[in-house]
Design a protein around this motif. Structure first.
Motif, short mmCIF file in Angstrom:
data_model
loop_
_atom_site.label_atom_id
_atom_site.label_comp_id
_atom_site.label_asym_id
_atom_site.label_seq_id
_atom_site.Cartn_x
_atom_site.Cartn_y
_atom_site.Cartn_z
N LYS A 259 -4.65 49.20 -2.88
CA LYS A 259 -4.14 48.95 -4.22
C LYS A 259 -2.63 49.08 -4.25
CE LYS A 259 -4.79 50.08 -9.10
NZ LYS A 259 -5.54 50.84 -10.11
N MET A 260 -2.10 50.11 -3.59
CA MET A 260 -0.65 50.27 -3.53
C MET A 260 -0.01 49.16 -2.71
SD MET A 260 1.64 53.57 -2.40
CE MET A 260 1.48 54.33 -4.02
N HIS A 261 -0.65 48.79 -1.60
CA HIS A 261 -0.14 47.72 -0.76
C HIS A 261 -0.02 46.42 -1.53
CE1 HIS A 261 -0.33 44.47 2.24
NE2 HIS A 261 0.24 45.33 3.08
N ASP A 262 -0.98 46.15 -2.40
CA ASP A 262 -0.98 44.93 -3.21
C ASP A 262 -0.08 45.04 -4.45
OD1 ASP A 262 -2.77 43.86 -1.41
OD2 ASP A 262 -4.54 44.39 -2.60
N ARG A 263 0.58 46.18 -4.61
CA ARG A 263 1.47 46.43 -5.75
C ARG A 263 0.73 46.27 -7.09
NH1 ARG A 263 3.79 45.24 -0.66
NH2 ARG A 263 6.03 45.68 -0.69
N LYS A 264 -0.47 46.81 -7.15
CA LYS A 264 -1.27 46.69 -8.37
C LYS A 264 -1.27 47.95 -9.22
CE LYS A 264 -4.48 43.12 -6.70
NZ LYS A 264 -5.90 42.79 -6.41
N ASN A 265 -0.64 49.02 -8.72
CA ASN A 265 -0.66 50.27 -9.48
C ASN A 265 0.48 50.33 -10.48
OD1 ASN A 265 0.95 50.52 -6.91
ND2 ASN A 265 1.56 52.46 -7.88
N ILE A 266 0.21 50.97 -11.63
CA ILE A 266 1.25 51.27 -12.60
C ILE A 266 1.28 52.79 -12.73
CG2 ILE A 266 2.00 51.06 -15.00
CD1 ILE A 266 0.72 48.32 -15.08
N GLY A 267 2.26 53.43 -12.11
CA GLY A 267 2.31 54.88 -12.06
C GLY A 267 1.78 55.40 -10.74
N LYS A 268 1.44 56.66 -10.74
CA LYS A 268 1.10 57.39 -9.51
C LYS A 268 -0.37 57.24 -9.13
CE LYS A 268 2.40 60.45 -6.36
NZ LYS A 268 3.50 60.18 -5.42
N ILE A 269 -0.62 57.07 -7.84
CA ILE A 269 -1.97 57.11 -7.28
C ILE A 269 -2.17 58.48 -6.66
CG2 ILE A 269 -3.52 56.18 -5.53
CD1 ILE A 269 -2.26 53.47 -5.95
N VAL A 270 -3.27 59.15 -7.03
CA VAL A 270 -3.52 60.53 -6.61
C VAL A 270 -4.86 60.62 -5.88
CG1 VAL A 270 -3.83 62.91 -7.42
CG2 VAL A 270 -2.15 61.42 -8.54
N LEU A 271 -4.94 61.48 -4.86
CA LEU A 271 -6.19 61.79 -4.16
C LEU A 271 -6.66 63.17 -4.59
CD1 LEU A 271 -5.26 60.65 -0.53
CD2 LEU A 271 -6.31 59.28 -2.32
N ASP A 272 -7.96 63.30 -4.83
CA ASP A 272 -8.55 64.57 -5.25
C ASP A 272 -9.68 64.93 -4.29
OD1 ASP A 272 -9.89 66.68 -6.43
OD2 ASP A 272 -9.75 65.89 -8.46
N PRO A 273 -9.52 65.96 -3.47
CA PRO A 273 -10.56 66.31 -2.48
C PRO A 273 -11.89 66.74 -3.09
CG PRO A 273 -8.87 68.01 -2.56
CD PRO A 273 -8.36 66.87 -3.39
N SER A 274 -11.90 67.09 -4.38
CA SER A 274 -13.15 67.55 -5.01
C SER A 274 -13.98 66.40 -5.58
CB SER A 274 -12.83 68.54 -6.14
OG SER A 274 -12.19 67.88 -7.22
N LEU A 275 -13.41 65.20 -5.65
CA LEU A 275 -14.12 64.06 -6.24
C LEU A 275 -15.20 63.54 -5.29
CD1 LEU A 275 -11.39 61.85 -7.98
CD2 LEU A 275 -13.01 63.42 -9.05
N GLU A 276 -16.28 63.03 -5.88
CA GLU A 276 -17.32 62.36 -5.11
C GLU A 276 -16.88 60.92 -4.84
OE1 GLU A 276 -20.16 63.47 -3.82
OE2 GLU A 276 -19.71 65.50 -4.51
N PRO A 277 -17.14 60.40 -3.66
CA PRO A 277 -16.74 59.01 -3.38
C PRO A 277 -17.52 58.01 -4.22
CG PRO A 277 -18.09 59.89 -1.60
CD PRO A 277 -17.79 61.04 -2.51
N LYS A 278 -16.94 56.84 -4.38
CA LYS A 278 -17.62 55.79 -5.13
C LYS A 278 -18.89 55.38 -4.39
CE LYS A 278 -13.54 53.63 -7.23
NZ LYS A 278 -12.76 52.38 -7.33
N PRO A 279 -19.96 55.04 -5.12
CA PRO A 279 -21.16 54.57 -4.43
C PRO A 279 -20.89 53.25 -3.72
CG PRO A 279 -21.35 54.31 -6.83
CD PRO A 279 -20.13 55.10 -6.59
N LYS A 280 -21.35 53.18 -2.49
CA LYS A 280 -21.14 51.98 -1.69
C LYS A 280 -22.23 50.96 -1.98
CE LYS A 280 -17.76 54.08 0.30
NZ LYS A 280 -16.38 53.79 -0.12
N PRO A 281 -21.89 49.66 -1.93
CA PRO A 281 -22.91 48.63 -2.16
C PRO A 281 -24.00 48.70 -1.10
CG PRO A 281 -20.87 47.65 -1.33
CD PRO A 281 -20.57 49.08 -1.66
N ALA A 282 -25.22 48.42 -1.51
CA ALA A 282 -26.36 48.49 -0.60
C ALA A 282 -26.21 47.46 0.51
CB ALA A 282 -27.66 48.24 -1.36
N THR A 283 -26.48 47.90 1.75
CA THR A 283 -26.39 47.01 2.90
C THR A 283 -27.67 46.19 3.00
OG1 THR A 283 -25.09 48.69 4.03
CG2 THR A 283 -26.00 46.91 5.39
#
Length: 444
Positions: free
Chosen positions: A375-399
């Motif tokens: 997202k940052m590489h594509d310059r799509k963010n407005i403001g700060k992008i933050v990582l939170d180690p306590s967050l659960e990852p997004k569900p991945k699409p079923a293979t």
């Protein structure tokens, strides 16, 4: 020796226990001196080392080289503190580190990240500035993107009550850089004007907020898709990638007092040409080098060749100034920790007065760091992008289930069509399986 007189049964029992344990849990066996023709084996088990989750760069390159791995918890060195990380900041410099296009990089694999916030869990002897339980923000040179990090106390700053960890991580790098650019190097004052690149990013939004505190006119360069969202923070919006010099001249015929460039390349020449006499050009990034997912020598060479070489005599004749600012080098290679700490105190003072508030684009789990980087590489963010180690990852699409060929699917569809045409249906559940057919053949 006691070992020489050890019973054979005891040695055999130890050997049996070693065979039962997996190799990873068993220390290396060391044969001891033989006594009375009997061999004794001593086994020493090391206690398992405590581990933590971390974002590790396994090799320079694309997003596949960034992995979430278990790493040993950090050991505390002299003059350091250990911090339980609550939030981490993502900067464009992290993308450049991943590709290997900045200097003084550690040898891969290593833990990524330059900034984080959290709670102090350990304090080395002799560190008087902090105690266990203090809420802080930290600027380590690496290793910030982990559940625990050891940081020199001189690069750790206390945060006040009421400032949450996400906002604290967003304040650190972005607002320190913005403050230095505007007030330390740029010397802006009421009525000044400036051009700002990447106006929608974390530093860009910090600059825009700080400019409001002194009534400075801001020309912001950003992607066209961001203009609607940036109307309230930027006075005059310019389209990224366009030749915007004419638009600036319409509003300010003499040019601007300050040009803040984090792109480099051809923007250096354009920025210099738009400066008023006594104007200042400051380079604080070189994102033009990062074009594709991996390192590009062509992009780096192109960016270098696009920069006009300006002699000191030309600066003398034009009464203009060229400057640069690199927070990482100032902090870690030029020993300016005290200077940076003083700037952060000023930023916190502005936050307490309600004059600045970090703009958070999005918050991501460690496991989703690749998507956040993209997202940052594509310059799509407005403001700060933050990582939170306590967050659960997004569900991945079923293979999708493997092994089913396209021909089999087509044959199934054809059978269903034939059944429908004949007015009969053959449910899949009642059709004989391969094993049932084999049993019928055996019985016949």
């Amino acid at each position: 020796m006691a070992e020489e007189n050890a019973p054979v049964a005891a040695a055999a029992a130890v050997g049996d226990q070693l065979q039962e344990k997996p190799a990873s849990e068993t220390a290396v066996e060391q044969p001891k001196a033989e006594g009375n023709g009997k061999a004794a084996v001593a086994a020493v088990e090391e206690p398992p080392k405590a581990e933590m989750r971390a974002v590790v760069l396994t090799g320079f390159g694309g997003l596949k080289s960034v992995k979430i791995l278990k790493k040993p918890e950090p050991t505390m060195g002299e003059g350091e503190v250990v911090i339980r990380v609550k939030a981490c900041g993502l900067n464009f410099q992290d993308l450049m580190a991943r590709q290997g296009v900045i200097e003084s990089l550690p040898k891969a694999p290593f833990i990524l990240g330059f900034e984080c916030s959290g709670i102090i869990e350990q304090v080395a002897e002799g560190v008087e500035k902090f105690k266990v339980g203090d809420r802080v923000v930290a600027l380590p040179e690496w290793r910030a993107w982990s559940e625990l990090v050891s940081v020199p106390a001189k690069n750790v700053f206390a945060i006040p009550d009421g400032l949450n960890y996400v906002d604290a991580a967003a304040l650190a790098t972005n607002y320190i850089v913005a403050y230095v650019l505007l007030f330390e190097l740029g010397a802006v004052k009421p009525g000044s004007s400036l051009i700002l690149h990447s106006a929608g990013g974390g530093v860009g939004q910090a600059v825009a907020q700080l400019c409001k505190t002194v009534d400075v006119t801001v020309f912001g360069v950003a992607s066209k898709t961001k203009h609607e969202a940036l109307k309230g923070t930027i006075d005059h919006l310019l389209e990224r990638g366009s030749d915007y010099a004419a638009e600036v001249r319409k509003v300010s015929p003499e040019g601007v007092d300050l040009f803040l460039d984090c792109v480099c390349g051809e923007e250096c020449s354009r920025g210099y040409s738009l400066l008023k006499p006594m104007g200042k050009y400051i380079l604080f990034g070189s994102s033009n080098i990062v074009t594709g997912e991996t390192k590009s020598f062509f992009s780096a060479a192109k960016s270098w060749w696009q920069v006009d070489k300006i002699s000191p005599l030309k600066l003398f004749d034009d009464s203009k100034t060229l400057m640069g600012f690199n927070l990482r080098r100032v902090l870690f290679h030029q020993n300016q920790s005290e200077y940076v700490a003083n700037i952060f105190d000023k930023v916190i003072g502005l936050w307490k007065d309600g004059k600045v508030k970090p703009v958070i684009d999005s918050t991501w789990a460690f496991e989703d760091v690749g998507e956040a980087m993209q997202k940052m590489h594509d310059r799509k963010n407005i403001g700060k992008i933050v990582l939170d180690p306590s967050l659960e990852p997004k569900p991945k699409p079923a293979t999708p289930v493997k092994g089913k060929s396209k021909n089999a699917d087509k044959e199934k569809e054809k059978k269903e069509e034939d059944s429908s045409a004949n007015g009969t249906t053959t449910p899949e559940a009642t059709s004989p399986t391969t094993k049932e057919k084999e049993k019928e053949k055996e019985s016949s």
